[in-house]
Structures are given as C-alpha cells and as structure tokens.
Write an enzyme that holds these catalytic residues in place. Structure first.
Site, mmCIF file in Angstrom:
data_model
loop_
_atom_site.group_PDB
_atom_site.id
_atom_site.type_symbol
_atom_site.label_atom_id
_atom_site.label_comp_id
_atom_site.label_asym_id
_atom_site.label_seq_id
_atom_site.Cartn_x
_atom_site.Cartn_y
_atom_site.Cartn_z
ATOM 1 N N GLY A 126 2.129 3.607 13.551
ATOM 2 C CA GLY A 126 3.153 2.475 13.904
ATOM 3 C C GLY A 126 2.581 1.592 15.105
ATOM 4 O O GLY A 126 2.400 0.493 15.314
ATOM 5 N N CYS A 150 13.464 10.745 7.454
ATOM 6 C CA CYS A 150 13.158 10.122 8.971
ATOM 7 C C CYS A 150 14.682 10.359 9.592
ATOM 8 O O CYS A 150 14.437 10.587 10.914
ATOM 9 C CB CYS A 150 12.659 8.795 8.879
ATOM 10 S SG CYS A 150 13.648 7.763 7.859
ATOM 11 N N SER A 173 4.765 7.273 10.336
ATOM 12 C CA SER A 173 4.886 7.830 11.702
ATOM 13 C C SER A 173 4.715 7.031 12.771
ATOM 14 O O SER A 173 3.926 5.598 12.688
ATOM 15 C CB SER A 173 3.523 8.669 11.581
ATOM 16 O OG SER A 173 2.270 8.077 11.503
ATOM 17 N N GLU A 183 9.534 0.990 10.999
ATOM 18 C CA GLU A 183 10.510 2.224 10.779
ATOM 19 C C GLU A 183 9.713 3.281 10.974
ATOM 20 O O GLU A 183 9.074 3.862 9.939
ATOM 21 C CB GLU A 183 11.049 2.048 9.320
ATOM 22 C CG GLU A 183 11.766 0.775 9.109
ATOM 23 C CD GLU A 183 12.896 0.497 10.128
ATOM 24 O OE1 GLU A 183 13.540 1.290 10.452
ATOM 25 O OE2 GLU A 183 13.624 -0.773 9.923
ATOM 26 N N LYS A 219 0.772 -1.364 0.201
ATOM 27 C CA LYS A 219 0.018 0.202 0.036
ATOM 28 C C LYS A 219 0.685 1.197 -0.030
ATOM 29 O O LYS A 219 1.480 1.824 0.964
ATOM 30 C CB LYS A 219 -1.073 0.040 1.178
ATOM 31 C CG LYS A 219 -1.910 1.163 1.094
ATOM 32 C CD LYS A 219 -2.630 1.752 2.223
ATOM 33 C CE LYS A 219 -1.770 2.913 2.796
ATOM 34 N NZ LYS A 219 -1.938 4.157 1.841
ATOM 35 N N GLU A 250 8.963 15.665 15.941
ATOM 36 C CA GLU A 250 9.521 15.515 14.523
ATOM 37 C C GLU A 250 8.782 16.490 13.498
ATOM 38 O O GLU A 250 7.490 16.491 13.268
ATOM 39 C CB GLU A 250 9.160 14.081 13.832
ATOM 40 C CG GLU A 250 9.915 13.840 12.697
ATOM 41 C CD GLU A 250 9.730 12.578 12.170
ATOM 42 O OE1 GLU A 250 8.868 11.796 12.206
ATOM 43 O OE2 GLU A 250 10.677 12.000 11.648
HETATM 44 P P1 NAP Z 1 2.091 8.026 7.989
HETATM 45 O O1 NAP Z 1 0.610 8.795 8.226
HETATM 46 O O2 NAP Z 1 2.103 7.121 9.212
HETATM 47 O O3 NAP Z 1 1.647 7.300 6.673
HETATM 48 C C1 NAP Z 1 2.441 6.163 6.253
HETATM 49 C C2 NAP Z 1 1.773 5.361 5.603
HETATM 50 O O4 NAP Z 1 0.827 4.724 6.654
HETATM 51 C C3 NAP Z 1 1.008 5.660 4.524
HETATM 52 O O5 NAP Z 1 0.532 4.823 3.423
HETATM 53 C C4 NAP Z 1 -0.346 5.927 5.055
HETATM 54 O O6 NAP Z 1 -1.581 5.950 4.199
HETATM 55 C C5 NAP Z 1 -0.469 4.579 6.048
HETATM 56 N N1 NAP Z 1 -1.603 4.890 6.967
HETATM 57 C C6 NAP Z 1 -2.119 5.889 7.597
HETATM 58 N N2 NAP Z 1 -3.128 5.432 8.623
HETATM 59 C C7 NAP Z 1 -2.935 4.144 8.451
HETATM 60 C C8 NAP Z 1 -3.967 3.300 9.320
HETATM 61 N N3 NAP Z 1 -4.637 3.797 10.127
HETATM 62 N N4 NAP Z 1 -3.694 2.003 9.254
HETATM 63 C C9 NAP Z 1 -2.757 1.576 8.295
HETATM 64 N N5 NAP Z 1 -1.978 2.436 7.459
HETATM 65 C C10 NAP Z 1 -2.197 3.669 7.605
HETATM 66 O O7 NAP Z 1 3.309 8.889 8.000
HETATM 67 P P2 NAP Z 1 3.308 9.958 7.210
HETATM 68 O O8 NAP Z 1 3.108 11.231 7.879
HETATM 69 O O9 NAP Z 1 2.927 9.896 5.643
HETATM 70 O O10 NAP Z 1 4.930 9.829 6.850
HETATM 71 C C11 NAP Z 1 6.162 10.687 7.472
HETATM 72 C C12 NAP Z 1 6.497 9.984 8.859
HETATM 73 O O11 NAP Z 1 7.156 8.634 8.332
HETATM 74 C C13 NAP Z 1 7.334 10.507 9.552
HETATM 75 O O12 NAP Z 1 7.041 10.351 10.875
HETATM 76 C C14 NAP Z 1 8.856 9.759 9.096
HETATM 77 O O13 NAP Z 1 9.603 9.758 10.282
HETATM 78 C C15 NAP Z 1 8.546 8.482 9.255
HETATM 79 N N6 NAP Z 1 9.474 7.714 8.171
HETATM 80 C C16 NAP Z 1 10.203 7.055 8.746
HETATM 81 C C17 NAP Z 1 11.165 6.246 8.018
HETATM 82 C C18 NAP Z 1 12.166 5.345 8.597
HETATM 83 O O14 NAP Z 1 12.554 4.691 7.864
HETATM 84 N N7 NAP Z 1 12.290 5.138 9.880
HETATM 85 C C19 NAP Z 1 11.358 6.544 6.824
HETATM 86 C C20 NAP Z 1 10.461 7.426 6.011
HETATM 87 C C21 NAP Z 1 9.411 8.209 6.799
HETATM 88 P P3 NAP Z 1 -2.196 7.317 3.442
HETATM 89 O O15 NAP Z 1 -0.854 8.146 3.149
HETATM 90 O O16 NAP Z 1 -2.811 7.003 2.545
HETATM 91 O O17 NAP Z 1 -2.902 8.136 4.594
#
Ligand code: NAP
Ligand code: MG
Length: 498
Positions: free
Chosen positions: A254, A305, A250, A271, A196, A402
C-alpha cells in the site's frame, strides 16, 4: 484441550475437476480477447489442500499491462460505454450479478480449489460477490450532482464524472469477493478497469472474465492481467495512463502504491491490514462471545483483514472465558474444504504456512503459553491448528503484527478506559468488536475505538450499504457506503453566466 471427535474431518480425498481447468493454460483478458503474455510467461496456481498444480496461468509483463491499459482507455472513451444511459449501466451490473449466480457452484468449487476455503465459505463469498454487483446496480440511476446557491447573474452546478481507467489490485484471501468490491463500483460510476488478481488465486477472476462476455458489457471495459506483484502489479501502479489504483493487501505494498502514485497524481484507495481488538466485558453473553471470538480469528483460516486477533477479556472472567473459547476451538472441524462439516481449510500457500508457524515460534520465544487443539490435521496441505496465545502483553510482536492465520493473543483489561486504551494501542484501525449487555457502555466504547468498523455483540458482518476501511495504517479512503461515490468520481463545478 480435549480432543473432539466431531472436529476430525480426515484426509483430503477426491477433488472435483471443473471443465474450466481442462482446456489448457489460462490467458489474459485484454480488450475482450483472451491473449497469451507477450513474453510467453506462465506460472502455476496450486491447490493448497493437496499441494498440487491446478493449472498454469499467463504472467503479464509491462507490455501486456500497457495493452490492457490501452484497451481500458479506448473503452472509457468509446460511446458504447461512455454513452450508455445510467439505466443501461445499471442493467449490465444486474446481468453480471445474475450470471455469477447462475454459475455460483462452479465459481465456489474453483475458489475452494485455488484458495482452500471450505465450500460453505466460498459459496457465501460468491453469493456476496453477486449481491455486491446488485447493490452497485442501484448507484448509476441515483447518483446526482448539486445545484449551488448563485448570484442572479450565474447558475452553478456540479457534475460527478468517472475518474477514468482504474487499476484494481486484490489479495488472495477472498478472491472473487474482492474482485466484485473493485469492479462493481468502478463500473457503476462509468470507469473502466484493469484487474490484477493475486498470483496465488487467479482462477475465479478469470472465470468471471469469461462470464462477462455473456452480458452486454462492451469489450475492454474490464481487463484482467494475471501475474506477479513485482512485475504485473508494478507495471500497473507505475503506468502513466492509469487514473486510479484501488488496492487491497498489505501495508508495505500500500505504501509503495502511494509513493508510485505521485508521478501522475493517481487517485488511490487502500484497504490494508488490521490487528483488531475483540473486547469482552464481564456482563456479556459469554458463551456467544466466546463462540464468535473463535469464528472471529479462525474464519477463513484467520486470513481475514478484520480478524479479531487481539482478544481482550475483563480480568474477572478470564479463566471462564478461556475455557469457553478453547472448548469452542476444539469443536471446529479443520480439514478437507470439500467436506460439508469442515469449518477451516488450509492456509493459502506454503509461504504463508511458514509465516504463521514462525509467529507461533516467536510467541513461544517471548514466553507465551500456546493453547491449541490436538485434532489431527490432514497429511498433505498447508493446514494449521487454531491457537490462542496467552501470557503476553500488547507489546509482544504477536500482538502487534498481523499474522493473518488462526491465531489470537488473549489479554485482559480492568475497566472501560483500560479496554479502550489497549484496543487502540496499535498502528492499525480497521475494525473492532465489543461484547457487553450494557447499552451505554457499548456506545461509549464504540465511539472511543479508533477503527473504521465496530461490531457490538457480533463480528464480521459486512454490508455494502456501510463504508468499510481503516483508520491509521489500515488504509486510505473507504469502500462501499455513500462515500464510495467520491472514491470513483471526479467533481466538476460548472458556472454559467446568465
Ligand atoms: P500483498 O502482498 O500486499 O498482495 C496484495 C496484492 O498486491 C496481490 O495482488 C499482489 O500480487 C500485489 N502486489 C504485490 N507486490 C506489489 C507491487 N510491488 N506492486 C503492485 N502490486 C503488488 O498482500 P497479501 O499478503 O497477498 O495479502 C494479505 C494482506 O492483505 C494482509 O495484510 C491483509 O490484512 C490485507 N487485506 C486487507 C483487506 C482489507 O479490506 N483491508 C482485505 C483482505 C486482505 P502477487 O500476489 O501476485 O504478488
Ligand atoms: Mg492457488
């Protein structure tokens, strides 16, 4: 800060128009077929440089996710996949790497359109995606079980077997690269995948799905369901026939995944985010440290990240370092990501721009001094200038939460112990960087920092040879490196009475 002519990249001009965008709304990849969502849902994906719609994409619902998981389960059990020799699996991974490389320019252009990263950056992400598949092509043929010491009456050994159907959920900050990090290890160890992508950046994953058909990968081994997290993502993390969730995103999501996993005891790797310290000692090569610190929180518009978003500088050099850092920021070209000189494109979405600018307001309210550039930004698009926040402590919200934009909090420390204590004073533990010319100090600080990756006199180098992941709330488990085998296999002990 002084204005730099070099840094003005001007307005966003003409956009390329890849053929992939011309043939109507994008569908879901299920069982090797492109299918519309059962409920007919579609949503827009936006070019963040122009704020215009690139195309519409299918929004998968519960029923679609169920079909994708069913296809992945059948493919997992089908001898066309499960019966392949390790050599054949390896060849498929090499073929995927090749097909990505053959289409690298198109993939980079699509990524720049959908995500906003400068073409130079998206090209390097696409190259890294191909290299990741190539790296994992080495695993199937070099992945052994063990024999265990036995009584004469028993022969004992272990097998490493695939986990099964892996749900892979990825964010929008490095879309194709993240897809590669999830798909390639899953396939290397014989699993199947339902991917996804993030709703903001579905295009390169979908194009990859088309390209997979040019390899010998059997249908249903990789399925791609685009859609929203609260619908498509939720359906995947709650599906009873998904064996593992591999997630990047996020902390909030997670934690939700971890909770949902308890229903069927899904394996989970996470991650998550970071608030990584970048620690600069007075004995470091300061011009290099400052130049890399700027890259460390501005690369990919800070949507990284592992961004070095807390810069700690030894007290005696703080003014000198601040001057070097701000000069450097002024020279970073911000603007049209298709211009070859651009270093920083827009943020990925309007919502994210609002979030980042809100953090700048919070910093001002907390009494910070904001050091930013006065280079012009394009009139359209979700652009923001790189900004250093000074005058706050590590207790400030902008030093703890963050931001995921080109914003760093600059703070000072007095000695090694103070640097380590402040570096570790965070709920995160994804990465850290240390700048010093003293080898002993570098080793001591690297050992003492509670982070999954520590860069010494560098920042941001990723290599699938090494594990990547977080201490504390930055994640669970590791991607890459030798331990990845444990993340994508189950161990079976076999005891044979002789
Ligand atoms: P996010 O909201 O957690 O979204 C990540 C993914 O999860 C997206 O595909 C999102 O779908 C999906 N998602 C959202 N709500 C969900 C739910 N209830 N159930 C299952 N999946 C769900 O994170 P983001 O704000 O897009 O990304 C930024 C974050 O990612 C930052 O916190 C960053 O630090 C972290 N990050 C970490 C790493 C690492 O390797 N540690 C790498 C890159 C980013 P939708 O987008 O369709 O809502
Ligand atoms: Mg987009």
């Amino acid at each position: 800060m002084s204005e730099s002519r070099e840094a003005a990249v001007g307005t966003v001009t003409e956009r390329p128009a890849p053929a992939f965008l011309a043939d109507g709304p994008k569908k879901l990849l299920i069982d090797g077929d492109w299918q519309e969502a059962a409920g007919g849902e579609t949503f827009d994906t936006i070019d963040p440089s122009t704020e215009t719609v690139l195309t519409r994409v299918a929004g998968a619902g519960v029923e679609d996710v169920d079909r994708a998981v069913g296809a992945a389960r059948r493919a997992f059990e089908d001898p066309s996949w499960s019966g392949l020799t390790p050599h054949a699996r390896s060849r498929i991974l090499l073929d995927i790497a090749d097909v990505i490389e053959r289409n690298a320019e198109e993939l980079s252009v699509l990524e720049t359109l959908d995500h906003g990263g400068p073409l130079g950056v998206t090209r390097s992400f696409v190259d890294s995606a191909a290299e990741t598949f190539r790296h994992y092509a080495g695993w199937p043929t070099k992945h052994y079980g063990q024999t265990a010491p036995s009584a004469p009456s028993s022969f004992n050994y272990t097998l490493r077997q695939p986990i099964g159907v892996c749900g892979a959920i990825i964010p929008w900050n490095a879309p194709l690269f993240m897809a590669a990090w999830k798909i390639s290890p899953a396939l290397a160890f014989g699993n199947t995948v339902v991917l996804k992508p993030a709703e903001q950046t579905p295009l390169t994953a979908l194009r990859l799905g088309e390209l997979l058909a040019e390899t010998d990968l059997p249908p249903g081994v990789v399925n791609i369901v685009t859609g929203f997290g609260h619908v498509t993502g939720e359906a995947l993390i709650r599906h009873h026939d998904v064996d593992k969730i591999a997630f990047t995103g996020s902390g909030a999501v997670g934690k939700r995944i971890l909770e949902a996993s308890t229903a069927t005891m899904k394996r989970v790797t996470l991650e998550l985010g970071g608030k990584s310290p970048n620690i600069v000692f007075a004995d470091a090569d300061l011009p290099r440290a400052a130049a890399t610190a700027a890259v460390g929180f501005c690369m990919n518009s800070g949507q990284v990240c592992a961004a070095g978003s807390r810069v700690f500088v030894e007290e005696s050099i703080v003014d000198q370092f601040t001057e070097l850092l701000t000069q450097r920021l002024s020279a970073l070209p911000v603007g049209d990501p298709f211009q070859p000189t651009t270093f920083m494109g827009p943020l990925n979405s309007k919502g994210h721009l609002d979030r980042v600018t809100n953090y700048l307001d919070i910093a001002r309210e907390e009494g910070a001094t904001l050091l930013t550039t006065d280079n012009p930004l394009p009139a359209t698009g979700y652009f923001v200038s790189p900004t250093v926040v000074r005058g706050l402590t590590n207790a400030a919200r902008v030093a703890r939460e963050e931001i995921f934009g080109p914003v760093a909090t600059l703070m000072t420390f007095s000695d090694v112990d103070d640097a380590v204590a402040k570096g570790n004073d965070t709920e995160y533990g994804l990465s850290a960087a240390v700048w010093t010319s003293d080898l002993s100090k570098a080793h001591r600080v690297a050992g003492a920092l509670r982070a999954g990756t520590v860069w010494v006199n560098s920042w941001g180098i990723l290599d699938p040879i090494l594990p990547f992941g977080g201490f504390k709330q930055s994640g669970l488990g590791r991607e890459n490196g030798p331990s990845v085998a444990e993340m994508y296999t189950e161990t079976k002990s076999v005891m044979i009475a002789l």
